[in-house]
Design an enzyme around this catalytic site. Structure first.
Site, short mmCIF file in Angstrom:
data_model
loop_
_atom_site.label_atom_id
_atom_site.label_comp_id
_atom_site.label_asym_id
_atom_site.label_seq_id
_atom_site.Cartn_x
_atom_site.Cartn_y
_atom_site.Cartn_z
N CYS A 335 4.02 5.18 6.02
CA CYS A 335 3.15 6.26 5.58
C CYS A 335 3.39 7.61 6.26
O CYS A 335 3.48 8.63 5.56
CB CYS A 335 1.67 5.87 5.65
N ARG A 364 8.03 -4.52 13.57
CA ARG A 364 6.82 -4.65 14.37
C ARG A 364 7.05 -5.75 15.38
O ARG A 364 7.51 -6.83 15.02
CB ARG A 364 5.62 -5.03 13.48
N GLN A 382 8.89 -3.67 3.11
CA GLN A 382 7.72 -3.61 2.24
C GLN A 382 8.10 -2.97 0.92
O GLN A 382 8.90 -2.04 0.89
CB GLN A 382 6.63 -2.74 2.88
N ASP A 384 6.62 -0.70 -0.59
CA ASP A 384 5.53 0.17 -0.19
C ASP A 384 5.48 1.39 -1.10
O ASP A 384 6.50 1.83 -1.63
CB ASP A 384 5.78 0.63 1.25
N HIS A 386 2.87 5.17 -1.59
CA HIS A 386 1.65 5.92 -1.31
C HIS A 386 1.38 6.82 -2.48
O HIS A 386 2.26 7.55 -2.94
CB HIS A 386 1.80 6.72 -0.01
N LYS A 466 -9.64 -1.80 2.63
CA LYS A 466 -8.53 -2.28 1.81
C LYS A 466 -8.90 -3.49 0.97
O LYS A 466 -9.80 -4.25 1.29
CB LYS A 466 -7.33 -2.61 2.70
N HIS A 512 -2.62 3.66 -0.02
CA HIS A 512 -1.50 2.84 0.46
C HIS A 512 -1.50 1.60 -0.41
O HIS A 512 -2.55 0.96 -0.55
CB HIS A 512 -1.68 2.39 1.90
#
Length: 643
Positions: A335, A364, A382, A384, A386, A466, A512
């Site tokens: 992000c 991570r 991911q 991912d 946004h 979320k 997200h």
RNA sequence: GCUGCUGUAGCUCAGUAGGUAGAGCACACCCUUGGUAAGGGUGAGGUCGAUGGUUCGAAUCCAUUCAGCAGCACCA
């Protein structure tokens, strides 16, 4: 004079206080025998607990689902009784019924061994056979504290002391065993039956807090009948065969090794699967008007400090120091990077919603104990994105996202999805008014999308509430895959803005969102879902051509060339082996199509096709098999487009 | 990270009083050219997770450490 209302609408009036057992006996001797417990005014009651006032009453028998919980809870007590008999120095703490069984947490210097479990299980069967009466009693809280202080049971004292002083607490006694418990329980230990088995022993923190001492938790499973128990054990065995770690190795998809803990070495087969999934998602996102980007792998810590990640997750971030004394962090999320792209140039309300996607490769530093195959790793990607939008657009964007997610899950064969709504955590950024707004917006969106959610209090991200889309793996473990998070915080922190219709600068909202979650985890779940037998479009190798003898090798090669040109992932097996051997091997490798070619086929220009899981073979021309394979191996989004 | 268990050939595993390793499959070569879930023979392969210790001698006993597994804790 209690008046008892029964489920059939009838009423019974008693002169004196009465028990459910007596009422059952009054109704009939069969029921008297079958009744195990009761539900009194929607509250669980023991069969022998005295009813003094008017109430509704429903009897629970072995046919009720609630019966399983009774059995399991009784088993927990029987387990504790057995442990105390065998190892009197042990302290008991708590032991509830859980899904498919029960556990009990003990405190003991010396941990229990597997051999201990056998002995304990034997003793449990003895206790059941002893048919000990289970008796409910009540204490004032202070009596309970006194009792456990005298017994020198600090864990129980702590539990009781947490109860308000003026309350009474119930206890249950069986044989020499007595336990603080809300109940209900059945009338005697015999009722629990023998369809139970102790499964494993493991550590568990007292009250689930890692600052507390570690207890020994013994897990067991319990069922109404021996057949149910056996069925459950068989199911576990079957689940084990689907384990993605085993299949990943067997199907030569990937491996992991010590020198790169928590990271995956993808083999050609696994990487083919990975890319096929990535390409599929890329097409779907493109069709849904997302723009794909790529952001840096390492970013200076200052950006993570600004975003708040450094403070909250700094310990779990991998960092690297440069020669000029800078600290860079491997990105744990995408992000902040996406906001940097958003911030290039001035954005207008006309640019919104702006959907920015990335196959974001994240690192991570997960705690070692959290790692699990390819489901929980330290390096992952991911799917991912946004969505930068106005508050007014949250609803329509969320609905569109939920629909896209459902379609994509369906293409992968998942239709049964659970959704959790996680609201504000204790440690969070932003003020309460902002959180109110975000939670309301997300709630409204789920309603608009027609999604049922379960409430998951306090589990939101630090920047926003979320939705979590959860799938269950073969062994019954839940994995969060998709997510949708409404974020009013990061745009503020990282200075994202747009020019509104009135010329004012405003903050966009960031949604997200991920659908698969991590590609690695998704692949793990797919392997278990399909037990390694992937649908053809995902199969690393879609067809193998197996000549019967080497005289047809050349013919096999010519078919290989034409299928390969037709876009099929195809291999030849020219080894000096009999056809039965090749069939067996490629069947165990879960190749969807095996094409056998011998003299007959070479002569006629055909192939003998055998589908995975079928004993039959179908002879068809090369043209026919080519179009068949093209149709069957087509990714679902392209297939529906062609229709 | 915590508690417990495990770590022997590419894979699955055996190795029970401490005397420097074995099976099946896979692999290589040879024979076999065989029509739908394992044809036969021969051979190659391991400093027993790593380090340190006890011992005349350690895969085996002890300590440390790494990794895996189960559960707990964690999961932006």
């Amino acid at each position: 004079m209690p008046k008892i209302a029964l489920p059939d609408g009838s009423e019974r009036v008693y002169e004196n206080p009465v028990t459910a057992a007596q009422i059952a006996a009054d109704i009939g001797p069969g029921l008297a025998k079958a009744a195990l417990a009761a539900v009194v005014n929607d509250e669980n009651w023991d069969i022998n607990r005295v009813i003094e006032e008017d109430c509704t009453l429903r009897l629970i028998t072995a046919k009720d689902d609630a019966c399983l919980e009774l059995i399991r809870h009784d088993c927990a007590h029987i387990l504790a009784e057995a442990v105390l008999e065998l190892y009197p120095e042990t302290q008991v703490t708590i032991g509830p019924a859980i899904e498919s069984g029960f556990y009990y947490d003990f405190y003991r210097e010396k941990p229990f061994s597997i051999d201990d479990l056998d002995a304990i299980e034997k003793r449990m069967h003895d206790i059941v056979d002893r048919n000990e009466e289970i008796i409910r009693g009540e204490w004032s809280r202070d009596e309970a504290v006194e009792f456990y202080k005298k017994r020198n049971e600090p864990f129980k004292v702590e539990l009781v002391e947490a109860i308000p002083a003026n309350e009474t607490v119930s206890y249950y006694a069986q044989g020499a065993f007595i336990d603080l418990c809300r109940g209900p329980h059945m009338a005697s230990t015999k009722k629990a039956g023998h369809a139970f088995k102790l499964m494993k022993v493991a550590g568990a923190y007292w009250r689930g807090d890692s600052n507390n001492p570690m207890l020994q938790r013994i897990y067991g499973t319990a069922w109404t009948t021996e057949a149910d128990l056996q069925a459950y054990l068989t199911m576990l065995e079957e689940a084990e065969k689907r384990d993605h770690r085993k299949l990943g190795k067997a199907l030569n998809l990937f491996h992991m090794q010590e020198e790169a803990t928590g990271s995956i070495f993808w083999h050609p087969n696994g990487w083919t699967l990975y890319r096929e999934i990535e390409n599929y998602v890329r097409r779907r996102l493109d069709a849904a008007d997302y723009q794909e980007v790529k952001t840096p792998q390492m970013i200076d810590r200052s950006l993570w400090e600004a975003s708040g990640h450094w403070e909250k997750f700094g310990e779990n971030m991998f960092t690297a120091n440069t020669q000029d004394d800078k600290t860079l962090a491997l990105k744990p999320m995408n992000c902040p990077g996406h906001v940097q792209i958003y911030r290039q140039g001035v954005k207008s309300y006309r640019d919104l919603p702006l959907r920015m996607a990335e196959f974001g490769s994240c690192h991570r530093n997960e705690p070692s104990g959290a790692l699990h195959g390819i489901m929980r790793v330290r390096a992952f990607t991911q799917d991912d994105a946004h969505i930068f939008c106005t508050e007014e657009q949250i609803n329509s964007e969320s609905v569109a996202f939920c629909n896209l997610l459902k379609e994509i899950y369906k293409d992968f064969g998942f239709t049964d999805i659970r959704v959790k709504f996680s609201d504000r955590p204790e440690v969070r950024a932003g003020d309460d008014a902002t959180w109110d707004k975000a939670e309301q917006a997300l709630t409204a969106a789920t309603q608009a999308a027609g999604i049922k959610t379960s409430h998951n209090p306090g589990e939101g991200a630090f920047y926003g509430p979320k939705l979590e889309f959860v799938l269950t793996d073969a062994i019954g473990r839940d994995w969060q895959c998709g997510t949708l998070q409404a974020d009013f915080i990061l745009p503020e922190r990282l200075g994202a803005e747009y020019v509104a219709i009135d010329g004012q600068r405003k903050r966009p909202v960031m949604l997200h969102r991920a659908i698969l979650g991590s590609l690695e985890r998704w692949i793990g779940i797919l392997i278990e879902q399909y037990a390694g037998k992937m649908p053809p479009w995902l199969s690393p190798v879609q067809a193998v051509i197996a000549p019967i003898t080497e005289t047809t090798n050349e013919y096999a090669n010519s078919i290989y060339q034409s299928l390969k040109q037709a876009g099929i992932r195809v291999q030849t097996d020219l080894r000096n082996e009999k056809i039965g051997y090749k069939i067996r091997e490629h069947s165990t490798s879960k190749i969807p199509f095996i094409l056998a070619v011998g003299a007959r086929e070479a002569e006629a220009g055909t192939v003998a096709v055998r589908r995975l899981g079928s004993q039959n073979q179908e002879v068809m021309s090369v043209n026919e098999i080519t179009s068949l394979l093209q149709a069957e191996c087509m990714p679902p989004d392209l297939a529906s487009k062609g229709k």
